[in-house]
Design an enzyme around this catalytic site. Sequence first.
Site, short mmCIF file in Angstrom:
data_model
loop_
_atom_site.label_atom_id
_atom_site.label_comp_id
_atom_site.label_asym_id
_atom_site.label_seq_id
_atom_site.Cartn_x
_atom_site.Cartn_y
_atom_site.Cartn_z
N ARG A 58 0.85 -1.19 0.00
CA ARG A 58 0.00 0.00 0.00
C ARG A 58 0.89 1.24 0.00
O ARG A 58 1.96 1.24 0.59
CB ARG A 58 -0.90 0.01 1.25
N TYR A 110 -1.13 -3.51 -7.04
CA TYR A 110 -0.97 -4.25 -5.78
C TYR A 110 -2.32 -4.32 -5.05
O TYR A 110 -3.02 -3.29 -4.91
CB TYR A 110 0.09 -3.57 -4.89
N LYS A 165 -9.64 -2.20 1.79
CA LYS A 165 -9.28 -1.05 2.62
C LYS A 165 -10.04 0.21 2.18
O LYS A 165 -10.46 1.02 3.01
CB LYS A 165 -7.78 -0.79 2.56
N HIS A 169 -10.80 -1.95 11.64
CA HIS A 169 -9.71 -2.81 11.16
C HIS A 169 -9.49 -3.90 12.20
O HIS A 169 -8.51 -3.89 12.94
CB HIS A 169 -8.47 -1.93 10.98
N SER A 223 -0.98 -3.65 10.84
CA SER A 223 -0.72 -4.67 9.82
C SER A 223 0.38 -5.63 10.25
O SER A 223 1.37 -5.22 10.85
CB SER A 223 -0.27 -4.00 8.53
N CYS A 255 0.83 -7.94 12.47
CA CYS A 255 1.15 -8.11 13.89
C CYS A 255 0.64 -9.45 14.39
O CYS A 255 0.44 -9.63 15.59
CB CYS A 255 0.47 -7.02 14.71
N ASP A 284 -9.63 -9.44 9.26
CA ASP A 284 -9.08 -8.11 8.97
C ASP A 284 -10.04 -6.96 9.22
O ASP A 284 -9.63 -5.92 9.70
CB ASP A 284 -8.60 -8.07 7.51
N ARG A 317 1.65 -12.24 -0.59
CA ARG A 317 0.30 -12.50 -0.07
C ARG A 317 -0.33 -13.76 -0.64
O ARG A 317 0.03 -14.22 -1.72
CB ARG A 317 -0.61 -11.32 -0.46
#
Length: 588
Positions: free
Chosen positions: A72, A200, A209, A229, A251, A253, A280, A372
């Site tokens: 991102r 992406y 998002k 989130h 993100s 974590c 998410d 990903r």
Amino acid sequence: MKSITMNTNVLKFVDQSVSLCKPDKVVWIDGSKELYDSLLAEALKTGEFIKLNQELLPDCYLHRSAVNDVARVEGRTFICCEQKDDAGPTNNWMAPAEAYSKLEGIFDGCMKGRTMYVIPYSMGKVGTPFAKIGIEITDSIYVVLSMRIMTRVGKEILDSLGDSNDFVRGLHSKAELDEEKRYICHFPQDNAIWSVNSGYGGNVLLGKKCFALRIASCLARDEGWLAEHMLILGVTKPDGKTRYICAAFPSACGKTNLAMLIPPEGYRRKGYKIETVGDDIAWIRPGKDGSLYAVNPENGFFGVAPGTNSKSNPNALATTKKDTIFTNVVLNTDDNTVWWEGLGEAPKHAVNWKGQPWTAESGEKGAHPNSRFTAPTVNCPCLSDKFATGEGVKISAFIFGGRRAKTVPLVYQSRSWQHGVFVGSVMASETTAAATGAVGVLRRDPMAMLPFCGYNMSDYFRHWLDMGKKLTNAPKIFNVNWFRTDENGKFIWPGFGDNLRVLDWIIDRCEDAIDARETAIGYVPYAKDINLEGTDVSAETLEGLLEVDKKQWQAEAESIEEHYKKFGDRLPKELREELAGLKDRVAD
Ligand code: OXD
Ligand code: MN
């Protein structure tokens, strides 16, 4: 191709996009297998997709994004509302007229020689009160095939839209993948998203998002709900009752790992079970009973591959064994499967994420750190039945967290809803590779929404405070930190499945089943109340993990003060009061 709707608002949006982008043809994504198969065939022909070993990985494909386009781009993501102040100090802002005019210049003619795909999709299950509809226009087959996994796509979405104008308009073009002209612009007052010059996922799968967080956060503010989130998981205890928890982490974590956690052996024997509702994003609405109810509006996982393995997250790994698009991972050329760092022994013969011959001996990473998997939610072995119904699950607890080597204990409970909002507003973590920019730097990331809040974050805090006032049965709010390190920089807490030990305490607290120690920062467990059976963690180590050091918290309060400065007068006074209260309590 003929359009598949009579909705004049949709037709107008498509016509305007055609006039601007000038594609050679327009294809409406009706959800039919024939159409997907033909797009897949085309993507295989052009090399956009690589077919993987269909025996070992049925219907799985590899895709590589451009090397300059792997994450991102927060620096090029804009909230385009009329007043700069309404975007707030944490967002990039551009005036709508300026953004439209700048991006029109870039979109103009960008689809000449290309096909424009029109994707009708829904976030949330159609027909439920949570569902919201979007139309994404794109020139990327990767986007079409990924949106098919990540959202609910097809003609039935248009049928359910009827004549309504209530849909989010997304316009995407890869254009030239030019970094200098890459923009991800959100227009909350028009429910519109324009994304250009990226391929992406996080920038171009506009349902995720861009819609489900940035645009939806604005809708949620206006309509009285929350777009967060957050993962959603269910914990079933030996009493057979399932309690649901929402958790926010920045993100990468370990959010997907927590969402799909496997209980430690001893817990499994006792009858504990974890079920995943989402990994998410959570859309959360108040129910008539004064509780909050959450759904996962997505239909797939867009998970970080490196580090995913049979120990860290066997459920995620199993999820990727069919119907999955891998992006920027290693191709094992011996058996035509995929590999990434953390997945055991590296392949002998392989091609790295850039498409070049690669061996582990090179010392370079083979998979991009932000590579990903895009996999259907239904593949997840521990998926909750509640996912398919699309009904909200009643939330017992909110958990905030981040990577903190020091200062923040393993877990603590906030003193009240208002204090919980304060705790969320000061969340902090070391940055990771999911966003471009420096890695390993501590950044405050309120509610893990810093890159995702579509309006002024002060107003977002205000919205959280107001929501709490309307709830008669509000979830309790907690903070966790799995990442405290010892003097050698090693993680002290084992994490992964053992995090259930902490969730167990959290649930007991939600049900007033257990006492806790009141400290300057909130309620902390008595060490005896965290079950350590079956771990190597000693009671003494746990005491250390639960310690609240006033000196460290004095420094923390200073740093929070700094963080709050950027919000100026718009920061709700309740949060300043909470900071003042913290300062008082940690003073010598
Ligand atoms: C994600 C992120 O991709 O948060 O989920 O960056
Ligand atoms: Mn995320």
